[in-house]
Design a protein around this motif. Structure first.
Motif, PDB file in Angstrom:
ATOM      1  N   THR A 151       0.836  -1.203   0.000  1.00  0.00           N
ATOM      2  CA  THR A 151       0.000   0.000   0.000  1.00  0.00           C
ATOM      3  C   THR A 151       0.870   1.251   0.000  1.00  0.00           C
ATOM      4  N   SER A 152       0.412   2.263  -0.723  1.00  0.00           N
ATOM      5  CA  SER A 152       1.076   3.570  -0.707  1.00  0.00           C
ATOM      6  C   SER A 152       0.139   4.585  -1.340  1.00  0.00           C
ATOM      7  N   ASP A 153       0.157   5.810  -0.817  1.00  0.00           N
ATOM      8  CA  ASP A 153      -0.649   6.867  -1.415  1.00  0.00           C
ATOM      9  C   ASP A 153       0.203   7.778  -2.302  1.00  0.00           C
ATOM     10  N   ILE A 154       1.435   7.343  -2.579  1.00  0.00           N
ATOM     11  CA  ILE A 154       2.362   8.113  -3.410  1.00  0.00           C
ATOM     12  C   ILE A 154       2.337   7.583  -4.838  1.00  0.00           C
ATOM     13  N   ASN A 155       2.394   8.461  -5.814  1.00  0.00           N
ATOM     14  CA  ASN A 155       2.425   8.040  -7.208  1.00  0.00           C
ATOM     15  C   ASN A 155       3.690   7.239  -7.529  1.00  0.00           C
ATOM     16  N   GLN A 156       3.509   6.199  -8.332  1.00  0.00           N
ATOM     17  CA  GLN A 156       4.616   5.409  -8.886  1.00  0.00           C
ATOM     18  C   GLN A 156       5.501   4.826  -7.774  1.00  0.00           C
ATOM     19  N   PHE A 157       4.874   4.280  -6.719  1.00  0.00           N
ATOM     20  CA  PHE A 157       5.654   3.646  -5.651  1.00  0.00           C
ATOM     21  C   PHE A 157       6.092   2.258  -6.117  1.00  0.00           C
ATOM     22  N   ILE A 158       7.397   1.971  -6.042  1.00  0.00           N
ATOM     23  CA  ILE A 158       7.962   0.789  -6.684  1.00  0.00           C
ATOM     24  C   ILE A 158       8.743  -0.087  -5.705  1.00  0.00           C
ATOM     25  N   THR A 159       8.532  -1.406  -5.806  1.00  0.00           N
ATOM     26  CA  THR A 159       9.255  -2.374  -4.981  1.00  0.00           C
ATOM     27  C   THR A 159       9.613  -3.580  -5.851  1.00  0.00           C
ATOM     28  N   VAL A 160      10.531  -4.421  -5.347  1.00  0.00           N
ATOM     29  CA  VAL A 160      10.941  -5.622  -6.069  1.00  0.00           C
ATOM     30  C   VAL A 160      10.841  -6.832  -5.145  1.00  0.00           C
ATOM     31  N   GLN A 161      10.205  -7.907  -5.633  1.00  0.00           N
ATOM     32  CA  GLN A 161      10.152  -9.190  -4.930  1.00  0.00           C
ATOM     33  C   GLN A 161      11.108 -10.164  -5.629  1.00  0.00           C
ATOM     34  N   PHE A 162      11.964 -10.811  -4.836  1.00  0.00           N
ATOM     35  CA  PHE A 162      12.917 -11.785  -5.372  1.00  0.00           C
ATOM     36  C   PHE A 162      12.562 -13.190  -4.902  1.00  0.00           C
ATOM     37  N   GLU A 163      12.689 -14.147  -5.817  1.00  0.00           N
ATOM     38  CA  GLU A 163      12.585 -15.568  -5.488  1.00  0.00           C
ATOM     39  C   GLU A 163      13.602 -16.306  -6.350  1.00  0.00           C
ATOM     40  N   GLU A 164      14.778 -16.613  -5.769  1.00  0.00           N
ATOM     41  CA  GLU A 164      15.846 -17.290  -6.512  1.00  0.00           C
ATOM     42  C   GLU A 164      16.076 -16.624  -7.863  1.00  0.00           C
ATOM     43  N   GLN A 165      15.673 -17.278  -8.962  1.00  0.00           N
ATOM     44  CA  GLN A 165      15.973 -16.758 -10.291  1.00  0.00           C
ATOM     45  C   GLN A 165      14.825 -15.940 -10.893  1.00  0.00           C
ATOM     46  N   ARG A 166      13.887 -15.525 -10.084  1.00  0.00           N
ATOM     47  CA  ARG A 166      12.775 -14.725 -10.595  1.00  0.00           C
ATOM     48  C   ARG A 166      12.617 -13.453  -9.757  1.00  0.00           C
ATOM     49  N   ASN A 170       6.747  -4.573  -8.509  1.00  0.00           N
ATOM     50  CA  ASN A 170       5.379  -4.185  -8.185  1.00  0.00           C
ATOM     51  C   ASN A 170       5.295  -2.675  -7.992  1.00  0.00           C
ATOM     52  N   ILE A 171       4.361  -2.057  -8.703  1.00  0.00           N
ATOM     53  CA  ILE A 171       4.228  -0.600  -8.673  1.00  0.00           C
ATOM     54  C   ILE A 171       2.769  -0.238  -8.425  1.00  0.00           C
ATOM     55  N   VAL A 172       2.515   0.587  -7.409  1.00  0.00           N
ATOM     56  CA  VAL A 172       1.164   1.085  -7.162  1.00  0.00           C
ATOM     57  C   VAL A 172       1.082   2.555  -7.563  1.00  0.00           C
ATOM     58  N   ASN A 173      -0.145   3.016  -7.841  1.00  0.00           N
ATOM     59  CA  ASN A 173      -0.372   4.396  -8.263  1.00  0.00           C
ATOM     60  C   ASN A 173       0.474   4.753  -9.487  1.00  0.00           C
ATOM     61  N   THR A 174       0.553   3.825 -10.421  1.00  0.00           N
ATOM     62  CA  THR A 174       1.404   4.075 -11.582  1.00  0.00           C
ATOM     63  C   THR A 174       0.873   5.229 -12.421  1.00  0.00           C
ATOM     64  N   THR A 175       1.785   6.088 -12.872  1.00  0.00           N
ATOM     65  CA  THR A 175       1.405   7.268 -13.657  1.00  0.00           C
ATOM     66  C   THR A 175       2.155   7.359 -14.980  1.00  0.00           C
ATOM     67  N   SER A 176       3.248   6.595 -15.124  1.00  0.00           N
ATOM     68  CA  SER A 176       4.035   6.666 -16.351  1.00  0.00           C
ATOM     69  C   SER A 176       4.581   5.283 -16.667  1.00  0.00           C
ATOM     70  N   ASN A 177       5.286   5.166 -17.766  1.00  0.00           N
ATOM     71  CA  ASN A 177       5.816   3.881 -18.196  1.00  0.00           C
ATOM     72  C   ASN A 177       6.918   3.416 -17.252  1.00  0.00           C
ATOM     73  N   PRO A 178       6.688   2.367 -16.447  1.00  0.00           N
ATOM     74  CA  PRO A 178       7.689   1.944 -15.457  1.00  0.00           C
ATOM     75  C   PRO A 178       8.927   1.331 -16.087  1.00  0.00           C
ATOM     76  N   THR A 179       8.818   0.876 -17.333  1.00  0.00           N
ATOM     77  CA  THR A 179       9.978   0.222 -17.951  1.00  0.00           C
ATOM     78  C   THR A 179      11.113   1.198 -18.208  1.00  0.00           C
ATOM     79  N   GLU A 180      10.849   2.492 -18.136  1.00  0.00           N
ATOM     80  CA  GLU A 180      11.911   3.473 -18.322  1.00  0.00           C
ATOM     81  C   GLU A 180      12.953   3.390 -17.216  1.00  0.00           C
ATOM     82  N   LEU A 181      12.574   2.855 -16.068  1.00  0.00           N
ATOM     83  CA  LEU A 181      13.491   2.755 -14.933  1.00  0.00           C
ATOM     84  C   LEU A 181      14.124   1.377 -14.818  1.00  0.00           C
TER      85      LEU A 181
END
Length: 244
Positions: A151-166, A170-181
């Motif tokens: 949860t977040s009330d901020i635009n484009q809040f981004i986190t990463v989940q890791f599981e071995e090789q994967r 995860n991004i909430v309140n997305t406002t732009s193309n996340p692949t740019e980052l």
């Protein structure tokens, strides 16, 4: 400016400035996916390009770290597959005066023994806990289903989940193309899923398998003040509802 090379074998949090290179030598494991996190820490609004070298036969990856002031920007991410290389380096070249980039390596293994990174065991009780910047949560879920909630009330809040090789971005309140980052070395992209939703809350299912999961914040300090993360054991929830 004198060139300098920093030992990065623990994937620890460090700062790269003009002419500096950080090198992790022989410490990336096969069967694991790694992510290099880059934050612009310069006291100006100039973009910085970080050069990531992961292969002697393939060209380096150029990672753009957008300019910001007061260390207020999101992280730029570069994923590397441990099946393709056991060594990686990140460099800020000589032609970028005033550049300053905070960086660390994230995975189910890293960073190890890193001052400045909070390492916290995420309890599977469903209780939301603050998800601050430079925080690495971990857990080894048992072999049943769980629910993760971000949860977040901020635009484009981004986190990463890791599981071995994967990895799952995860991004909430997305406002732009996340692949740019997000950038990739070699074939790492095929092991990464990006989930971007326009809502303040994002929940997803997770199936435990006795292996460690890791969750790392990739947002700025001020954007993380109100963010939370939770891990709910659905088996435990079912047992509680049945009065067990």
């Amino acid at each position: 400016m004198i060139m300098s090379n920093v030992n990065w074998n623990n994937g620890q949090l460090l700062t790269l400035e003009q002419g500096m290179t950080a090198t992790c030598t022989g410490n990336l494991n096969p069967g694991q996916l790694y992510c290099l996190f880059f934050y612009n820490a310069a006291q100006n609004d100039a973009d910085t390009v970080v050069t990531v070298v992961w292969s002697n036969s393939q060209p380096p990856v150029q990672v753009l770290v957008p300019g910001t002031t007061g260390k207020q920007g999101l992280a730029s991410l570069c994923f590397v597959n441990g099946d393709q290389t056991n060594t990686v380096s990140a460099a800020v070249t000589q032609g970028q005066p005033g550049a300053s980039v905070q960086t660390f390596i994230g995975s189910v293994k890293m960073p190890m023994e890193s001052p400045g990174i909070n390492n916290i065991n995420l309890a599977p009780n469903g209780e939301p806990v603050p998800f601050r910047a430079f925080t690495r949560f971990y857990n080894v879920p048992a072999s049943h289903w769980y629910q993760m909630t971000l949860t977040s009330d901020i635009n484009q809040f981004i986190t990463v989940q890791f599981e071995e090789q994967r990895a799952q971005v995860n991004i909430v309140n997305t406002t732009s193309n996340p692949t740019e980052l997000v950038t990739y070395a070699g074939n790492a992209q095929q092991y990464v899923t990006i989930n971007a939703v326009p809502n303040q809350i994002y929940s997803w299912s997770l199936q435990g398998n006795g292996r460690q999961f890791v969750w790392i914040n990739a947002d700025s300090v001020q954007n993380s003040q109100s963010a939370t993360i939770s891990l709910q054991s659905l088996s435990a929830l079912y047992d509680a509802q049945q009065g067990k």
